[in-house]
Write an enzyme that holds these catalytic residues in place. Structure first.
Site, short mmCIF file in Angstrom:
data_model
loop_
_atom_site.label_atom_id
_atom_site.label_comp_id
_atom_site.label_asym_id
_atom_site.label_seq_id
_atom_site.Cartn_x
_atom_site.Cartn_y
_atom_site.Cartn_z
N CYS A 88 -50.68 -97.84 -61.73
CA CYS A 88 -49.89 -97.66 -60.51
C CYS A 88 -49.85 -98.93 -59.67
CB CYS A 88 -50.46 -96.55 -59.64
SG CYS A 88 -50.99 -95.08 -60.49
N HIS A 119 -51.00 -91.82 -54.90
CA HIS A 119 -50.17 -91.29 -55.98
C HIS A 119 -50.83 -90.01 -56.50
CE1 HIS A 119 -47.93 -90.68 -59.55
NE2 HIS A 119 -48.84 -91.16 -60.38
N HIS A 154 -50.33 -86.19 -58.90
CA HIS A 154 -49.58 -85.41 -59.89
C HIS A 154 -49.44 -83.96 -59.41
CE1 HIS A 154 -50.42 -88.13 -63.67
NE2 HIS A 154 -49.93 -88.80 -62.66
N GLU A 187 -41.87 -76.64 -38.82
CA GLU A 187 -42.67 -77.40 -37.87
C GLU A 187 -43.39 -78.59 -38.51
OE1 GLU A 187 -42.82 -77.16 -34.69
OE2 GLU A 187 -44.63 -78.26 -34.13
N HIS A 208 -43.36 -85.82 -62.90
CA HIS A 208 -44.51 -86.70 -62.86
C HIS A 208 -45.37 -86.48 -61.60
CE1 HIS A 208 -45.97 -91.17 -63.27
NE2 HIS A 208 -46.83 -90.45 -62.61
#
Lengths: 240, 240, 240, 240
Positions: free
Chosen positions: A95, A113, A115, A142, A199
């Site tokens: 990443c 990141h 999943h 809200e 992903h």
């Protein structure tokens, strides 16, 4: 000097030090089901230093000693990453270029990141429903007030504002997402996140706190939106 | 004297002190998914002193030092709140006037505000089903016995009693909910809670224990009611 | 001698002592969502001594000092319970006569009462589906092997055996369930549990371990059965 | 020498020792709902030594002293198991021959057996949908990259690869699954797991880390696949 010599970079008694925060966040995210089976990752930027959780590790078990460190300004070549500190037996996160995009293009202080299954389900529902619409939209909830108004803007979104999160297509190699992620950032300059089809999601913020709470708020909205879909409740409504 | 000087107000070795209870409750509520992404809040009243969780903080990380304190009897002007203690870098909760309504109108000892997804889904289902009916109703479920019979009344609801929780419409600014919350309290004098459409819920009780357990019981009923709806099971039934 | 003098009955350094096990179990059950908002309860019998969790307490916060103790053989009158130890400010559990039924009629060593939503949903699905059939039945699921074959019988159920759990109707006062619970025990002599319509379940076992694991296995099967119902998968099948 | 004399085999200050890892993993799996009510099990192989969690124990409470140990090369007779260490009051796991199959046929370093409800639901959906197809298949989900490419092969599966997990039929006695599990291993030489109809799953890996993360990734995919089924989203798609 070997990469692994710079251990001092990840040793601090301060619980707010990035090398201490990343393990704490990763463990929290594992318990939320966001980084199951070594998936996902977290990175914190402190000025020019970028701290990264390693790849291929059970995220609830990450230790400060596992953290990679690099200098943002020294990354001239995407293919040849130079690390200030690199744990000898671990692999850097795939990443990394996506985290760096958030740091350089959006001046983010933290990028997460996950999943998350709710995020994946949203991308699957959008894929089927509206093949050409590459954005998740919701309004009049809200929790939308939990998001920053946008890059370089003051304040947060309002209750009646529509939150828009772009979706990009997945690629076999994670680093190949970088171009489309950067393109989505340009097309949606105010977004704090990009969904990746089938992903997961990348979420960032000015600070660790902002990235984390925006990631939580997004997951809340994705779960709510999947439940709304099951109950045939629309994501967009006209309320004034 | 600066607001921040009154640190002694939030320093106590007693785990039952409001400044210690609020962090414990907030962490518990975060793990239940009720106060995701800084949403929601909690306030405890001890005689004339009101203790409040701060705004914009990850609720599982609240510390006693983060707590705001004010005197209930000194709040003559809703727009100009006077705090006995105000942590220098934190913002007071926008829920403050709503908490104060529960304390002054219902003599509550504790008020909890959550963004529970089950509460939000109930308000969405009611919005679609019966546009003019602004109340959630359920009966003949044992958990209903967990609620106080009403303001100034002895004892708890019975199994056959119908629990009624009013719903008010959301507003862009949380403090603007105060009038309609107070109106709902008048219209439903026995309610211990008010649902806020597309937002969440406010729950109160005579004591911290009562507010917490009523909040739990309500969330239990909302989750059950959503599942019942999915299974086409009605919320109201005629059983004697 | 005041009831509250017998504190030694609930003070032991042994983690397996009932007064230490009950708080541990109650906290575990609270986290599983079985005893939300003070609902539910747990009791352990050690020879003639019966230890009971109190009523009206947040179950994750129960302490050894909160435990009631009575002598089973001395309970001649259901209406006038005599306690060996009674915490001064707490109320005894309304489940007491039901726990005692499991101890006297089935020689149980532990009895657990939960308000599990899965149990409640099963009773609601049965109420609608087959008004005159007051039993939950499932077979051909491996988890069925987790249940004792029956009262006074050796060994556990097999994979092809049908697990049968009777359902009784709820009553406004919990102690009024005692007669129908005892009747269900007679009609289903091998059952280790009785479902209570719109309320929850009572589960017992020869030991704390057996009661706890049977309660877990039942909840597993109820959750699975609700999901199977949503997916139109039948609870009973012919597999050999 | 009595089996129980070899206590030194399960006593180590090293948290990575199998006798310390098994309790830690079992507790983690219990909290994930995989080993409810004593169901499931875990085994680690260290060279020729095999460490096994006991049968019939609450899995969140397993202690190093509860661990069985045997020598893999000495197990000539499936019916007469010889243990190096056998805790006196506990029963060995009925999963033992299945764990041994993973160790001998696939050179696994760890094998995990769960009763995950998502795994069971997948086998039920497959049973109904396609009676003659005894395999779960999914593709184009990022999490698929969490699986080893196969026995004796380098690297992991890719995003576009189809993950295939065979399903075998359940039997009344767990050890009777051994033949069909071994047959499934031969038919699907690259699989790291075998689903057992109406029962659960066996997952293995070269190391404890790999077995655990593959087990997590599978459960993630099973949960996602059940949700996809509810939303009428297909498990297989043509994306390039």
């Amino acid at each position: 000097m070997a990469d692994s010599d710079n251990d001092y970079l990840v040793q601090s008694p301060d619980p707010q030090h990035p090398a201490n925060l990343i393990p704490e966040l990763c463990a929290k995210f594992w318990h939320l089901g966001w980084v199951t089976g070594t998936g996902g990752g977290t990175s914190i930027r402190d000025d020019d230093l970028v701290y990264l959780a390693p790849s291929g590790v059970s995220k609830e078990l990450v230790k400060p000693a596992d953290i990679f460190v690099l200098e943002l300004s020294k990354q001239v070549n995407q293919k040849e990453r130079i690390y200030l500190r690199k744990p000898p037996v671990l692999k850097p996160s795939q990443c990394t270029p996506l985290f760096i995009a958030a740091f350089t293009k959006r001046n983010a202080g933290c990028c997460i990141h996950t999943h998350s299954q709710w995020a994946v389900l949203i991308t699957l529902l959008l894929e089927r429903q509206r093949a050409n619409t590459k954005v998740f939209e919701i309004n009049n909830i809200e929790q939308i007030k939990g998001f920053a108004r946008g890059f370089g803007k003051e304040g947060n979104l309002g209750y009646h504002d529509t939150l828009r999160i772009p979706v990009i297509e997945n690629t076999p190699f994670e680093e190949d997402l970088t171009d489309s992620l950067e393109k989505a950032m340009e097309e949606f300059p105010d977004t704090c996140a990009v969904l990746v089809r089938r992903h997961g999601i990348y979420v960032w913020g000015d600070t660790v706190h902002k990235a984390k709470t925006q990631c939580e708020s997004l997951d809340y909205l994705f779960q709510l939106a999947v439940e709304m879909h099951k109950l045939s409740l629309p994501w967009l409504s006209n309320i004034i």
